[in-house]
Design a protein around this motif. Structure first.
Motif, short mmCIF file in Angstrom:
data_model
loop_
_atom_site.label_atom_id
_atom_site.label_comp_id
_atom_site.label_asym_id
_atom_site.label_seq_id
_atom_site.Cartn_x
_atom_site.Cartn_y
_atom_site.Cartn_z
N VAL A 190 0.84 -1.20 0.00
CA VAL A 190 0.00 0.00 0.00
C VAL A 190 0.87 1.25 0.00
O VAL A 190 0.60 2.21 -0.73
CB VAL A 190 -0.95 0.00 1.21
CG1 VAL A 190 -1.67 1.35 1.33
CG2 VAL A 190 -1.96 -1.12 1.10
N ASN A 207 -6.57 2.36 -11.83
CA ASN A 207 -7.94 2.56 -11.35
C ASN A 207 -8.64 3.68 -12.12
O ASN A 207 -9.83 3.60 -12.43
CB ASN A 207 -7.93 2.89 -9.86
CG ASN A 207 -7.55 1.71 -9.00
OD1 ASN A 207 -7.63 0.55 -9.44
ND2 ASN A 207 -7.14 1.96 -7.77
N CYS A 237 -5.46 14.67 0.37
CA CYS A 237 -6.25 13.47 0.64
C CYS A 237 -5.97 13.01 2.07
O CYS A 237 -4.82 13.07 2.53
CB CYS A 237 -5.91 12.36 -0.35
SG CYS A 237 -6.50 12.65 -2.03
N THR A 239 -7.01 9.86 3.35
CA THR A 239 -6.96 8.41 3.51
C THR A 239 -6.26 7.78 2.31
O THR A 239 -6.18 8.38 1.23
CB THR A 239 -8.37 7.80 3.62
OG1 THR A 239 -9.06 7.99 2.38
CG2 THR A 239 -9.15 8.42 4.77
N GLU A 241 -7.50 5.32 0.72
CA GLU A 241 -8.57 5.07 -0.24
C GLU A 241 -8.74 6.26 -1.19
O GLU A 241 -8.92 6.07 -2.40
CB GLU A 241 -9.88 4.77 0.49
CG GLU A 241 -9.93 3.42 1.20
CD GLU A 241 -9.10 3.39 2.48
OE1 GLU A 241 -8.75 2.29 2.93
OE2 GLU A 241 -8.78 4.47 3.01
N GLU A 242 -8.72 7.48 -0.65
CA GLU A 242 -8.87 8.66 -1.50
C GLU A 242 -7.72 8.79 -2.50
O GLU A 242 -7.93 9.14 -3.66
CB GLU A 242 -8.93 9.93 -0.65
CG GLU A 242 -10.28 10.23 -0.02
CD GLU A 242 -10.33 11.58 0.63
OE1 GLU A 242 -11.42 12.15 0.73
OE2 GLU A 242 -9.26 12.10 1.06
N ASP A 245 -8.25 5.99 -5.19
CA ASP A 245 -9.59 5.84 -5.75
C ASP A 245 -9.62 6.28 -7.21
O ASP A 245 -9.31 7.44 -7.53
CB ASP A 245 -10.58 6.67 -4.93
CG ASP A 245 -12.03 6.38 -5.27
OD1 ASP A 245 -12.28 5.60 -6.22
OD2 ASP A 245 -12.91 6.93 -4.59
#
Length: 330
Positions: A190, A207, A237, A239, A241-242, A245
């Motif tokens: 990650v 993505n 951002c 997180t 995830e942001e 994304d």
């Protein structure tokens, strides 16, 4: 050219040394502040008087438009009640020959200061509470600059010095990346993906390609000609995830990426293209974007390149963030 006055007693040292001004976007109560909104009004070439410790000690020239940025870490505990995300305005500072107390000039300055949103009291010369960046008439700037024996300044309006703005952005992102590298809760996989996402590479790019395989502004679909650009900037951002994304990204050609990243263009809720009034239309034509024309409302529409059916609800949320926090508007 416009003229500004900043009261920054708490953070003057950090802002002068760093070559910027920083403010929250709203007051602690959540209310809008004219003094904070002015950060987005200031433009390259504008001049700023720096007031701290009861005197004007520096004069600055704005070198780029303000952009969204987290509170500078060098502030430490200063302004602990400020929200974390704010406006950062790049400014090139120069010390005056002789610091000037506004109180000593208040008889001349008082009648010239604005009745509303003045940075200092029009009778006493003391700094007004809650005042940060305030616009002042050219005559106020000239009186103070003359008393401070400020060196001769070319008052012609220069273009943006994007080198300073780019350097500040780079330093901010370096600090974010350093924090990610030392974050124990992240796996190596990650962490690598998040760092690659900073430059639109790796998992983030893959993505985004799934969601937006072509540039919505130009229609170009060749991946070799496209950049994966964050809608909500990577640096703010909150997180992983942001940052990864695909809905928080667009595939853009290099020119479109620069315009979008700087806030000169944005996309409305229905996918319509919006262009800031701060962009020269002739420059757009030279970039091959002459199909974007100004409408009476200020909204821009590039034709049928992108429409609401191409947008997912979550992506519309990111685009709304961009319009409110990155797009330069009129």
């Amino acid at each position: 050219m416009r003229f500004w006055w900043v009261n920054h007693n708490q953070t003057a040292r950090q802002e002068i040394e760093g070559g910027y001004l920083w403010s929250p976007k709203r007051e602690a109560s959540g209310a809008r502040s004219r003094f904070y909104d002015n950060m987005r009004e200031a433009a390259p070439g504008d001049l700023v008087l720096s007031y701290s410790q009861q005197a004007v000690r520096f004069v600055g020239q704005v070198t780029d438009y303000a952009f969204t940025a987290l509170k500078p870490p060098e502030f430490g505990s200063l302004g602990s009640y400020w929200e974390a995300e704010g406006w950062l305005l790049p400014v090139s500072w120069l010390a005056v020959e002789r610091p000037v107390s506004p109180k000593s000039l208040i008889s001349a300055l008082g009648p010239l200061l604005p009745e509303k949103y003045s940075p200092i009291h029009r009778e006493t010369g003391y700094g007004n509470q809650k005042a940060y960046l305030a616009e002042v008439p050219p005559t106020v700037f000239q009186i103070v600059a003359q008393a401070a024996e400020f060196p001769e300044v070319d008052f012609s309006r220069p273009g943006a010095n994007t080198a300073q703005g780019d350097l500040i952005r780079e330093l901010i992102e370096d600090e974010v990346e350093a924090r990610l590298k030392s974050e124990p809760a992240l796996s190596d996989t990650v962490r690598k993906s998040l760092i690659e996402a900073r430059r639109g590479q790796g998992l983030f790019r893959a993505n985004v390609m799934k969601v937006c395989p072509a540039c919505p502004l130009t229609g170009v679909s060749n991946p070799a000609l496209l950049i994966a650009s964050h809608i909500k900037p990577w640096r703010v951002c909150t997180t992983a995830e942001e940052r990864l994304d695909g809905l928080n990204g667009l595939m853009l050609t290099p020119d479109a990426d620069l315009l979008f990243d700087r806030g000169f263009i944005g996309f409305g809720e229905a996918g319509e293209v919006m262009v800031s009034g701060r962009v020269d239309r002739e420059d757009l034509r030279r970039l091959g974007l002459g199909h974007i024309s100004l409408s009476p409302s200020g909204l821009q529409d590039a034709g049928a390149l992108w429409r609401e059916q191409n947008l997912q609800a979550a992506q519309a949320g990111y685009l709304k963030y961009h319009l409110e926090n990155v797009f330069l508007g009129g």
